[in-house]
Design a protein around this motif. Structure first.
Motif, PDB file in Angstrom:
ATOM      1  N   SER A 156       0.876  -1.132  -0.037  1.00 53.11           N
ATOM      2  CA  SER A 156      -0.192  -0.017   0.067  1.00 53.11           C
ATOM      3  C   SER A 156       0.782   1.129   0.113  1.00 53.11           C
ATOM      4  CB  SER A 156      -0.899   0.052   1.240  1.00 53.11           C
ATOM      5  OG  SER A 156      -1.534   1.225   1.299  1.00 53.11           O
ATOM      6  N   CYS A 227       2.654  -3.003   5.962  1.00 59.30           N
ATOM      7  CA  CYS A 227       2.391  -2.161   4.718  1.00 59.30           C
ATOM      8  C   CYS A 227       1.675  -3.273   3.608  1.00 59.30           C
ATOM      9  CB  CYS A 227       3.293  -1.456   3.955  1.00 59.30           C
ATOM     10  SG  CYS A 227       4.206  -0.324   5.216  1.00 59.30           S
ATOM     11  N   HIS A 229      -0.660  -6.317   1.833  1.00 59.84           N
ATOM     12  CA  HIS A 229      -2.018  -6.641   1.917  1.00 59.84           C
ATOM     13  C   HIS A 229      -2.235  -7.971   0.945  1.00 59.84           C
ATOM     14  CE1 HIS A 229      -3.131  -3.072   4.047  1.00 59.84           C
ATOM     15  NE2 HIS A 229      -2.611  -2.588   3.434  1.00 59.84           N
TER      16      HIS A 229
END
Length: 236
Positions: A156, A227, A229
């Motif tokens: 992200s 950070c 996903h």
């Protein structure tokens, strides 16, 4: 299973089809209860009847995966994996979770003929939620949550920026941190950034100091933990 649709994005499955009504006066509270187990912001998630593989509920990402038939599909309201053997393995694991009261269990599916390698994480509802399911939902005592994990991680940009701000990283240092988490070597990072490898080494040393890390692997763990996903399952 459930006997009616829900309001909003429709994820309730019954009689082998997904209901998509345009106007509902009485939302189905049982379906809304199941929706709490499979939020749309999570990876593909399903609620399955362990005895029949009937899909009681699927979140948006699971519906998208089923439409693409990767890594699974819905046929007449039942979950269908790429091969009969994988479906049998899943059924056996579901029964084992229920019979042994096991809270979590994972099976890995790897069959190049049908699609990518992925994991199915089986989660048995616990505590109050389990009691409510058994009391409110038909066959609620036979329901298991299944989450699809691909092993593919996406970073992200917003989370990376926040991580960089927390440690006082420069934009260049934050980008190098992202490249390390993507598995690139220092020479590959230097080529991408069009700088010498010694420059990248120096920036990595500053990253270690600023994040109070001992080695590059610690930097990767930091980024992945904060950070990364779960990535989408793409068609083969």
């Amino acid at each position: 299973m459930l006997q009616g649709p829900i309001t909003g994005p429709e994820h309730w499955l019954g009689a082998g089809r997904v209901h998509a009504p345009t106007h509902i006066h009485q939302p189905n509270l049982d379906a809304e209860l199941l929706a709490l187990l499979c939020p749309d912001w999570r990876p593909p998630m399903l609620v399955l009847n362990a005895d029949t593989l009937e899909v009681a509920y699927a979140n948006i990402r699971a519906l998208d995966a089923a439409k693409r038939r990767y890594p699974f599909a819905f046929r007449q309201g039942l979950l269908e994996l790429g091969s009969r053997e994988d479906s049998q393995r899943l059924r056996a694991a579901l029964i084992r979770v229920l019979d042994t009261d096991l809270s979590t269990c994972t099976i890995i599916v790897d069959d190049p003929q049908f699609g990518p390698t992925y994991g199915l994480r089986l989660c048995l509802p616990q505590g109050f939620m389990r009691e409510v399911l058994e009391r409110r939902v038909e066959n609620g005592n036979r329901l298991v949550v299944v989450e699809v994990t691909t092993g593919r991680l996406s970073l992200s940009g917003e989370d990376l920026a926040s991580l960089g701000a927390a440690f006082g990283l420069t934009a260049a240092e934050t980008q190098i941190l992202a490249h390390l988490a993507e598995g690139l070597s220092l020479s590959e990072i230097a080529a991408i950034r069009r700088v010498g490898i010694e420059t990248v080494r120096h920036q990595c040393k500053r990253l270690l100091d600023k994040t109070r890390s001992r080695r590059q692997s610690d930097l990767v763990k930091l980024v992945v933990a904060l950070c990364a996903h779960e990535g989408e399952v793409a068609a083969a």
